[in-house]
Design an enzyme around this catalytic site. Sequence first.
Site, PDB file in Angstrom:
ATOM      1  N   ASP A 196      -2.358  -1.978  10.298  1.00 11.24           N
ATOM      2  CA  ASP A 196      -2.238  -2.171   8.732  1.00 11.24           C
ATOM      3  C   ASP A 196      -2.937  -3.198   8.255  1.00 11.24           C
ATOM      4  O   ASP A 196      -2.880  -3.526   6.717  1.00 11.24           O
ATOM      5  CB  ASP A 196      -0.937  -1.797   8.249  1.00 11.24           C
ATOM      6  CG  ASP A 196      -0.849  -0.008   8.249  1.00 11.24           C
ATOM      7  OD1 ASP A 196      -1.666   0.727   8.358  1.00 11.24           O
ATOM      8  OD2 ASP A 196       0.515   0.067   8.215  1.00 11.24           O
TER       9      ASP A 196
ATOM     10  N   GLY B 221       9.586  -0.698   5.165  1.00  9.55           N
ATOM     11  CA  GLY B 221       9.747   0.357   4.081  1.00  9.55           C
ATOM     12  C   GLY B 221       8.462   1.468   4.069  1.00  9.55           C
ATOM     13  O   GLY B 221       8.471   2.496   3.489  1.00  9.55           O
ATOM     14  N   GLY B 222       7.530   1.173   5.082  1.00 10.50           N
ATOM     15  CA  GLY B 222       6.206   1.885   5.062  1.00 10.50           C
ATOM     16  C   GLY B 222       5.395   1.427   3.957  1.00 10.50           C
ATOM     17  O   GLY B 222       4.297   2.397   3.760  1.00 10.50           O
ATOM     18  N   MET B 223       5.411   0.150   3.465  1.00  8.33           N
ATOM     19  CA  MET B 223       4.450  -0.255   2.479  1.00  8.33           C
ATOM     20  C   MET B 223       3.401  -1.268   3.082  1.00  8.33           C
ATOM     21  O   MET B 223       3.159  -2.235   2.085  1.00  8.33           O
ATOM     22  CB  MET B 223       5.127  -0.455   1.193  1.00  8.33           C
ATOM     23  CG  MET B 223       5.928   0.546   0.529  1.00  8.33           C
ATOM     24  SD  MET B 223       6.510   0.365  -1.093  1.00  8.33           S
ATOM     25  CE  MET B 223       5.166   0.634  -1.953  1.00  8.33           C
ATOM     26  N   ALA B 224       3.593  -1.571   4.201  1.00  8.72           N
ATOM     27  CA  ALA B 224       2.792  -2.764   5.107  1.00  8.72           C
ATOM     28  C   ALA B 224       3.126  -4.116   4.449  1.00  8.72           C
ATOM     29  O   ALA B 224       2.297  -4.955   4.237  1.00  8.72           O
ATOM     30  CB  ALA B 224       1.327  -2.341   4.918  1.00  8.72           C
ATOM     31  N   GLY B 225       4.211  -4.358   4.093  1.00  8.13           N
ATOM     32  CA  GLY B 225       4.507  -5.746   3.583  1.00  8.13           C
ATOM     33  C   GLY B 225       4.376  -6.783   4.468  1.00  8.13           C
ATOM     34  O   GLY B 225       3.892  -7.834   4.215  1.00  8.13           O
TER      35      GLY B 225
ATOM     36  N   PRO C  34       9.122  -4.255  -0.313  1.00  7.74           N
ATOM     37  CA  PRO C  34      10.080  -3.835   0.527  1.00  7.74           C
ATOM     38  C   PRO C  34       9.742  -3.760   1.867  1.00  7.74           C
ATOM     39  O   PRO C  34       8.816  -3.817   2.336  1.00  7.74           O
ATOM     40  CB  PRO C  34      10.538  -2.250   0.230  1.00  7.74           C
ATOM     41  CG  PRO C  34       9.710  -2.267  -1.406  1.00  7.74           C
ATOM     42  CD  PRO C  34       8.620  -3.168  -1.312  1.00  7.74           C
TER      43      PRO C  34
ATOM     44  N   LYS D 194       0.812  -1.286   0.168  1.00  3.42           N
ATOM     45  CA  LYS D 194      -0.059  -0.072   0.044  1.00  3.42           C
ATOM     46  C   LYS D 194       0.924   1.188  -0.010  1.00  3.42           C
ATOM     47  O   LYS D 194       2.051   1.273   0.409  1.00  3.42           O
ATOM     48  CB  LYS D 194      -0.870   0.037   1.002  1.00  3.42           C
ATOM     49  CG  LYS D 194      -0.363  -0.081   2.646  1.00  3.42           C
ATOM     50  CD  LYS D 194      -0.008   1.583   3.143  1.00  3.42           C
ATOM     51  CE  LYS D 194       0.892   1.259   4.456  1.00  3.42           C
ATOM     52  NZ  LYS D 194       1.645   2.643   5.060  1.00  3.42           N
TER      53      LYS D 194
ATOM     54  N   SER E 171       2.306  -6.787   7.059  1.00  4.59           N
ATOM     55  CA  SER E 171       0.986  -6.506   7.032  1.00  4.59           C
ATOM     56  C   SER E 171       0.299  -7.555   6.018  1.00  4.59           C
ATOM     57  O   SER E 171      -0.768  -8.257   5.963  1.00  4.59           O
ATOM     58  CB  SER E 171       0.230  -5.103   7.097  1.00  4.59           C
ATOM     59  OG  SER E 171       0.499  -4.702   8.362  1.00  4.59           O
ATOM     60  N   ALA E 172       0.820  -7.331   4.814  1.00  4.43           N
ATOM     61  CA  ALA E 172       0.302  -8.141   3.587  1.00  4.43           C
ATOM     62  C   ALA E 172       0.478  -9.230   3.806  1.00  4.43           C
ATOM     63  O   ALA E 172      -0.392 -10.218   3.489  1.00  4.43           O
ATOM     64  CB  ALA E 172       1.008  -7.612   2.107  1.00  4.43           C
TER      65      ALA E 172
HETATM   66  O1  C5P Z   1      -0.712  -1.915  14.851  1.00  6.10           O
HETATM   67  P1  C5P Z   1       0.917  -1.897  14.663  1.00  6.10           P
HETATM   68  O2  C5P Z   1       1.254  -3.088  15.328  1.00  6.10           O
HETATM   69  O3  C5P Z   1       1.029  -1.795  13.095  1.00  6.10           O
HETATM   70  O4  C5P Z   1       1.379  -0.641  15.334  1.00  6.10           O
HETATM   71  C1  C5P Z   1       2.782  -0.457  15.490  1.00  6.10           C
HETATM   72  C2  C5P Z   1       3.183   0.563  16.188  1.00  6.10           C
HETATM   73  O5  C5P Z   1       3.001   1.898  15.534  1.00  6.10           O
HETATM   74  C3  C5P Z   1       2.359   0.886  17.601  1.00  6.10           C
HETATM   75  O6  C5P Z   1       2.716  -0.036  18.802  1.00  6.10           O
HETATM   76  C4  C5P Z   1       2.395   2.318  17.826  1.00  6.10           C
HETATM   77  O7  C5P Z   1       3.565   2.549  18.356  1.00  6.10           O
HETATM   78  C5  C5P Z   1       2.656   2.716  16.318  1.00  6.10           C
HETATM   79  N1  C5P Z   1       1.139   3.220  15.903  1.00  6.10           N
HETATM   80  C6  C5P Z   1       0.560   4.366  16.309  1.00  6.10           C
HETATM   81  N2  C5P Z   1      -0.585   4.876  15.871  1.00  6.10           N
HETATM   82  C7  C5P Z   1      -1.364   4.148  15.089  1.00  6.10           C
HETATM   83  C8  C5P Z   1      -0.602   2.809  14.365  1.00  6.10           C
HETATM   84  C9  C5P Z   1       0.553   2.579  14.865  1.00  6.10           C
HETATM   85  O8  C5P Z   1       1.042   5.045  17.243  1.00  6.10           O
HETATM   86  N3  C5P Z   1      -2.457   4.496  14.457  1.00  6.10           N
END
Ligand code: C5P
Length: 317
Positions: free
Chosen positions: A145, A106-110, A103, A18, A112-113
């Site tokens: 994500d 990388g901020g592309m939610a790999g 990647p 994403k 999570s995918a």
């Molecule tokens: O939900 P996820 O495990 O991917 O989030 C990883 C970390 O990113 C969280 O522990 C939190 O520190 C930060 N996060 C946040 N606010 C969000 C999503 C993620 O602060 N809405």
Amino acid sequence: MTVAPTPPQSVTVRAPAKVNLELRVGALRPDGYHDLATVFQAVSLYDEVSVARWDEWKVVPGGTYADRIPVDNGNLAVRAAKLVAEQWDIDDVLSIRIDKDIPVAGGMAGGSADAAAALVACDQLWGLGLDREELADLAAELGSDVPFPLAGGNAMGSGRGEQLAPVLARGTFHWVFAISDTGLSTPEVFRELDRLRSVGGADPADPARTAEVSSQLMAALRSGDARDLGQALHNDLEEAAFSLRPELRVLRDAGVEFGALGGVVSGSGPTVAFLTESHEASLDLSVSLAASDLCRDIRRAKGPVHGAHVVTGARPD
Ligand code: C5P
């Protein structure tokens, strides 16, 4: 005599990366998360996850970024499979092969995918017949994500980012992604944003109250106008990513100078996403970025694309 269909021995599911077209971050909540308002687009970089019964839990890494896949039980695909097994009282143990083309960190939610793909694959392997809503609930438990790569397309995310509503869009957009050598930690980038806000005395806007900017983005998506979309790209986490990695700002500015319609850090970075006018323009930009030596790797993709779907091993209906 009717013969019962044979259950699949293994199931392979493909799930997309994403990009956040817009990401607005609210204040830190007591549970450690931030309220978000975001618009996701699924793009044509995919991981493939294959599950098969085995005698011990195992991750088999493959694909472009095989060497960066965690092979322990913390892997989000393993956690997804275990969550389904636990909730439906299934004793099976699985081998999970991950072919990684998204990647890493990388901020592309790999990651999570991979979790989304594992949920769909386990549902098929075990014949559970879960509907989209049940899968989305499991996904939200695994990470903010994870629901989006199940859905794909374009969607508005709220809450932690896990509550999705579809967004109307027309046309196909052409992206160039500039990939960095080392990933950025999502919690660290959120913490840096909080720090910058506390130093600057800025009060985080309620992300739900940024309607004017969102409406510009929504209009661009509805009309399929890449120029307007390029102007509307926005990410509140970008300044935090720039603060941790100043070279990302140089990279973003260079891509725009080389002709991108817009450039923005993807999610918590460090990937920088550039929108271009056409397939040809994306090739030209890739060449310019490669010559500039400002990034490690360059990937092109189009969006929106579909969410997680079975590639092989689907059960007969
Ligand atoms: O939900 P996820 O495990 O991917 O989030 C990883 C970390 O990113 C969280 O522990 C939190 O520190 C930060 N996060 C946040 N606010 C969000 C999503 C993620 O602060 N809405």
